[in-house]
Design a protein around this motif. Sequence first.
Motif, PDB file in Angstrom:
ATOM      1  N   VAL A 220       0.834  -1.209   0.000  1.00 45.20           N
ATOM      2  CA  VAL A 220       0.000   0.000   0.000  1.00 45.20           C
ATOM      3  C   VAL A 220       0.865   1.253   0.000  1.00 45.20           C
ATOM      4  CG1 VAL A 220      -1.637   1.350   1.367  1.00 45.20           C
ATOM      5  CG2 VAL A 220      -1.976  -1.108   1.096  1.00 45.20           C
ATOM      6  N   ARG A 221       1.880   1.268   0.826  1.00 45.39           N
ATOM      7  CA  ARG A 221       2.756   2.446   0.898  1.00 45.39           C
ATOM      8  C   ARG A 221       3.499   2.655  -0.423  1.00 45.39           C
ATOM      9  NH1 ARG A 221       7.634   3.530   5.336  1.00 45.39           N
ATOM     10  NH2 ARG A 221       7.553   5.817   5.259  1.00 45.39           N
ATOM     11  N   TYR A 222       3.954   1.571  -1.002  1.00 39.96           N
ATOM     12  CA  TYR A 222       4.644   1.650  -2.289  1.00 39.96           C
ATOM     13  C   TYR A 222       3.721   2.223  -3.361  1.00 39.96           C
ATOM     14  CZ  TYR A 222       7.287  -0.006  -6.398  1.00 39.96           C
ATOM     15  OH  TYR A 222       7.979  -0.100  -7.584  1.00 39.96           O
ATOM     16  N   TYR A 223       2.487   1.743  -3.369  1.00 39.56           N
ATOM     17  CA  TYR A 223       1.506   2.215  -4.347  1.00 39.56           C
ATOM     18  C   TYR A 223       1.219   3.703  -4.169  1.00 39.56           C
ATOM     19  CZ  TYR A 223      -3.175   2.990  -6.338  1.00 39.56           C
ATOM     20  OH  TYR A 223      -4.251   3.504  -7.018  1.00 39.56           O
ATOM     21  N   GLU A 224       0.980   4.105  -2.934  1.00 40.97           N
ATOM     22  CA  GLU A 224       0.551   5.482  -2.679  1.00 40.97           C
ATOM     23  C   GLU A 224       1.665   6.505  -2.842  1.00 40.97           C
ATOM     24  OE1 GLU A 224      -1.196   5.337   1.201  1.00 40.97           O
ATOM     25  OE2 GLU A 224      -3.095   4.497   0.458  1.00 40.97           O
TER      26      GLU A 224
END
Length: 303
Positions: A220-224
């Motif tokens: 999620v952090r990578y995506y955002e």
Amino acid sequence: MPQITAYYGIPGQVPFLDVDIAVDNRMFLDPHAIRLHGRSSMFAMSANECTETFFREVTQRVFSGDQQGGLELLQRFVEHWETRLGLAKNNFRGHGGADDVGLWIWRALTTDINALLQVGVLQQVEDLPLFIEGIDRDITSDITTRIIFEPLADFTAEMVDRYPQFRGPGHRLGRFNCRVWDSAAMAWKIKSFQLPEADEKPLLLVPSGWARPTLLMSAVRYYETSVLGYAQLERAIVSSTGKLLKTPKGKLMTEPGLGRGRVTNLNVTRRAHAKNDDLVAKFKSFVDLKWTPPEGDSDKLVA
């Protein structure tokens, strides 16, 4: 049931994670957090060597096409509870067992994310949750625990020597045979360890700062951050005044091919690499820059 310090009557601040001995604690071993602690702790250095050699050996099996050998490496993550970390319903039992989880990883490494592995974008255990469905904080924590079991056991032994309460009245140590990753032999080995017994079960102590409620390098952090940030640059235009105009990330999330998920992470990462842009490396730099040791982190005390 009480936390470790209360159960054993240990006063003051301790350099290990003080978890409840009888329940699953919603904390997860984070291989990247351990990597960052490697600058100050001999135990973290040893743990990092374990994860690095393990991933390197798996990678070699992928490159050579040795599926049997690769699966033998990846299907040794038996269920455990020595650290008291994680969520029981989300561990290997909840996901169909170590054989299934190992097969998911092998299939991803030899198909979907193989290109990223071949060019060196994927280099560490903590890279896997960014792209493989089902490999999140719980499974990553279980995998990491098994790979670094010996450094954790060595740390536990030092804590037992430091705090005599572990051997005090009403408490005992037990001898347990456990499968661990041997960095020198580059293979799984069965070794014997003396560990405290709490609530009639073996207890493996975890250095403070090694476990977190979420992974530093989560999908999620990578995506955002990195994925949507790259997509913004792809679509950015320069105004007549020379200002770079970017599409808001919230709007990008609704566009085809940019919805939240590991498929998007993979596709955008591939697209970026085709233009000589390593999003995973940039993401790690971002994570490392943002990271600060947790307040009260005493890992340095065992350096």
